[in-house]
Design a protein around this motif. Sequence first.
Motif, short mmCIF file in Angstrom:
data_model
loop_
_atom_site.label_atom_id
_atom_site.label_comp_id
_atom_site.label_asym_id
_atom_site.label_seq_id
_atom_site.Cartn_x
_atom_site.Cartn_y
_atom_site.Cartn_z
N ASP A 146 57.87 -21.34 36.10
CA ASP A 146 58.74 -20.19 36.33
C ASP A 146 59.64 -20.54 37.50
N THR A 147 60.95 -20.53 37.28
CA THR A 147 61.89 -20.97 38.31
C THR A 147 61.81 -20.13 39.57
N ARG A 148 61.33 -18.89 39.47
CA ARG A 148 61.23 -18.05 40.65
C ARG A 148 60.25 -18.61 41.67
N PHE A 149 59.29 -19.41 41.20
CA PHE A 149 58.29 -19.98 42.10
C PHE A 149 58.74 -21.32 42.71
N SER A 150 59.76 -21.92 42.14
CA SER A 150 60.10 -23.31 42.49
C SER A 150 60.53 -23.47 43.94
N PHE A 151 61.55 -22.71 44.36
CA PHE A 151 62.02 -22.87 45.73
C PHE A 151 61.00 -22.37 46.74
N ALA A 152 60.23 -21.35 46.36
CA ALA A 152 59.15 -20.89 47.24
C ALA A 152 58.14 -22.01 47.45
N GLY A 153 57.85 -22.77 46.38
CA GLY A 153 56.92 -23.88 46.50
C GLY A 153 57.44 -24.96 47.43
N ILE A 154 58.74 -25.29 47.31
CA ILE A 154 59.33 -26.31 48.18
C ILE A 154 59.24 -25.88 49.65
N VAL A 155 59.56 -24.62 49.91
CA VAL A 155 59.50 -24.10 51.29
C VAL A 155 58.07 -24.13 51.81
N LEU A 156 57.10 -23.76 51.00
CA LEU A 156 55.71 -23.75 51.43
C LEU A 156 55.22 -25.16 51.75
N VAL A 157 55.59 -26.14 50.92
CA VAL A 157 55.16 -27.52 51.19
C VAL A 157 55.77 -28.01 52.50
N ALA A 158 57.04 -27.69 52.74
CA ALA A 158 57.68 -28.09 54.00
C ALA A 158 56.98 -27.45 55.20
N LEU A 159 56.70 -26.15 55.11
CA LEU A 159 56.04 -25.45 56.21
C LEU A 159 54.64 -26.02 56.46
N GLY A 160 53.88 -26.23 55.40
CA GLY A 160 52.53 -26.74 55.55
C GLY A 160 52.50 -28.15 56.09
N THR A 161 53.43 -28.99 55.62
CA THR A 161 53.48 -30.36 56.12
C THR A 161 53.84 -30.39 57.59
N GLY A 162 54.72 -29.48 58.03
CA GLY A 162 55.05 -29.40 59.43
C GLY A 162 53.84 -29.07 60.30
N LEU A 163 52.95 -28.23 59.78
CA LEU A 163 51.72 -27.90 60.51
C LEU A 163 50.73 -29.06 60.51
N LEU A 164 50.59 -29.72 59.37
CA LEU A 164 49.54 -30.73 59.21
C LEU A 164 49.93 -32.10 59.76
#
Length: 527
Positions: A146-164
């Motif tokens: 579902d394209t609605r989840f796509s950019f949210a997923g990219i943002v979440l991976v970036a945020l999580g990687t910044g923490l980890l």
Amino acid sequence: MSDERGGGERDTPEDRTRRTGAVPFDPAVPPPHAEEDSTRVVPRDHAFFGHPLGLLTLFGTELWERFSYYGMRAILLYFLTDTIANGGLGLPDDVGNAVVAAYGASVYLLSVVGGWLADRMIGARRSVLYGGVVIAAGHVSLSVPDTRFSFAGIVLVALGTGLLKPNVSSMVGDLYARDDPRRDSAFSIFYMGINIGSLLAPILVGVAREIGGYHAGFAVAAVGMAIALVFFVAGRRLLAGAGEVPPNPLTRADRAGVVRLVLLVALGALVALAIAAVVSGGFEVTTYVDALSYIALAAPVATFWVMFRSPKVTAPERSRLRAYVPLFVAAMLFWMIFEQAASTLSAYAQDHTELEIFGHTVSPAFFQSVNPAAIILLAPVFAWLWVRLDDRPPTAVKFAIGLTFAALSFLFLAGAAAIAGDGRSPWWVLVVVYVIQTVGELCLSPVGLAATTLLAPRAFKGQAMALWFLATSAGNAITAQLVQVTADASPPAYFGGIGLVALVCAGAMFAVAPWVTRHIREGADAA
């Protein structure tokens, strides 16, 4: 891989305090709560190749987290630019390349924030745990068709990687006493996990994409992150409290300054977004890409400006800081080229490269495994070489050599693209490109952090550490802009133009190397 940019930084609580810039570091003054931290029992066991079992926990966590990160990155551009009918988002090629570059810039920007949060508020262990959960949520979002989840997923991976990202390696250092001779060996084992994960990920995720589409590939990355979390949670008791306590927690007196800083950063982000909206004439995908690029480029400029104008910086320190500027520019240009593995080089692999190797057809994502494979093979050779050369040539010359190899990799690719014309280049062309870049990485990356710590003013050790990571962020930001303004350029023109400019800058770096070397030696003497 890029994770080795610190050259095996041996993080301790004091090092992390300096890196995040929480307070000027004074070795004679223990950080707050130093007493509590000093009571932690450092593991003494030798169960994992002569190291504490806690290293196995962090080794497995980082291996599978890097597997998920590089697996997702290997197919991200293809997902963004493929047609909607094929399961992609249907973005234009230049916009897709810009989004991938902006994503890379955001990861390194957020790594600075993640390090600060760990050092001052939540500790490294919680930062890694929370980051891992956010990354997993991002991969799961990307795996939903579902394209609605796509950019949210990219943002979440970036945020999580910044923490980890900045904190899991610091926990490795916490497993050892400062004088433990096993520390160097521990980081060598740890970084081997990084490269194993990044070697396997593009191959397996690429295969999953070929079989089940993009969302199947992202699902494989999600499984990798889930395994990383299992390693980390199950092995908590083996860490003996590493990363539990923030080394320099916020005090009541710090709160007003932190609030001002947060407001200032938020205001800067809003200004960048407003400028990007005016330039693009509205709020499109490229508006947010441009805003992030402006922030990534402004951050190091602002940091240098504050350092140069600070009354806490002495005249000799200001002189050494001037010598660091060309090193920073060289690093920024190097990572600008190197980080295009996930953008323009991925596009070249898919659109302009023969994908049959010895009779077997491979996924275009396969080529992103070349760099970690080359690191595994060449890192011991370079370690031996620097010992034989007594750590010569000087740091500035190594920077110039590294940038030269990066420039030559693009010039070589430009020549190969010109020879291929409207056809496709042989598969080995990209292999050679990645190997050349790896040689450059091994020249520039391991010495970068050491030079940063040596030339930074004493009152700004932490900001200087952030500055080193911001070189990669700024390099990605430059790429995000370049790919948009050169959308109509042919591969020979694009790669050749960037390669020529980088080669000229490398020549300039060679020219100023004696001056930089003199300042580095003065910095070492002062230290």
